[in-house]
Scaffold this active site. Sequence first.
Site, mmCIF file in Angstrom:
data_model
loop_
_atom_site.group_PDB
_atom_site.id
_atom_site.type_symbol
_atom_site.label_atom_id
_atom_site.label_comp_id
_atom_site.label_asym_id
_atom_site.label_seq_id
_atom_site.Cartn_x
_atom_site.Cartn_y
_atom_site.Cartn_z
ATOM 1 N N ASP A 1 -0.572 -4.941 -3.918
ATOM 2 C CA ASP A 1 -0.250 -4.397 -2.610
ATOM 3 C C ASP A 1 -0.826 -2.993 -2.569
ATOM 4 O OD1 ASP A 1 0.954 -4.275 -0.054
ATOM 5 O OD2 ASP A 1 2.703 -3.249 -0.869
ATOM 6 N N ASP B 1 -0.891 0.297 0.046
ATOM 7 C CA ASP B 1 -0.380 0.883 1.281
ATOM 8 C C ASP B 1 -0.959 2.275 1.462
ATOM 9 O OD1 ASP B 1 1.342 -1.223 2.017
ATOM 10 O OD2 ASP B 1 2.974 -0.424 0.794
ATOM 11 N N ARG C 1 -4.312 -11.747 -3.188
ATOM 12 C CA ARG C 1 -3.052 -11.403 -2.530
ATOM 13 C C ARG C 1 -2.710 -12.491 -1.522
ATOM 14 N NH1 ARG C 1 0.152 -7.005 -0.165
ATOM 15 N NH2 ARG C 1 1.854 -8.181 0.737
ATOM 16 N N ARG D 1 4.102 -10.382 -5.131
ATOM 17 C CA ARG D 1 2.678 -10.233 -4.803
ATOM 18 C C ARG D 1 1.902 -9.817 -6.039
ATOM 19 N NH1 ARG D 1 4.319 -5.940 -0.766
ATOM 20 N NH2 ARG D 1 5.744 -7.614 -0.451
#
Length: 168
Positions: free
Chosen positions: A100, A102, A88, A97
């Site tokens: 990712d 989250d 990343r 990207r």
Amino acid sequence: MSSRGEEQVLIGLGGNIGAPLASMRSALQALDKHPLCRVVKVSSVWRTPPWGVTDQPDFLNACADIRTSLEPRAFLELCLVIEQELKRVRDVRWGPRSIDMDILFFGDREISEPGLIVPHPRLAERAFVLVPLAQIAPEKMHKGKPVSELALKSDQSGMTVQQGPDWF
């Protein structure tokens, strides 16, 4: 918390360069191999239009239900290490990207620390999070409404299922 000291962590995963599906699978495998984490459930993988910076390839997005006895900051740091191991690069906010990850929810905690805000502050604005999240945690409440209701009201334009929930 469960009797084993585990909390439910709901995460969003995505990527749009390289091999994002392989990167998401590798990220979940890395979490599942960690002695204090286990993957309980994953959503389908959705192809979604880019958000924020729109001049880039479509994303693949999914959500996962993880159980962990790690504290939130330690879990975040684990995710950041996994992202780094999967190459990343963080150079453009909302830009392309490879992977990712989250944290969307960490149990029922509300956290506001530098670099860690839970529930995720833009959760309710993002169909690419709400739709897969509603597959795995439809009754999870966010600001007094179930995720399933928020997903139904979200703008799902351009979203299509890429893989069923058996991809992991």
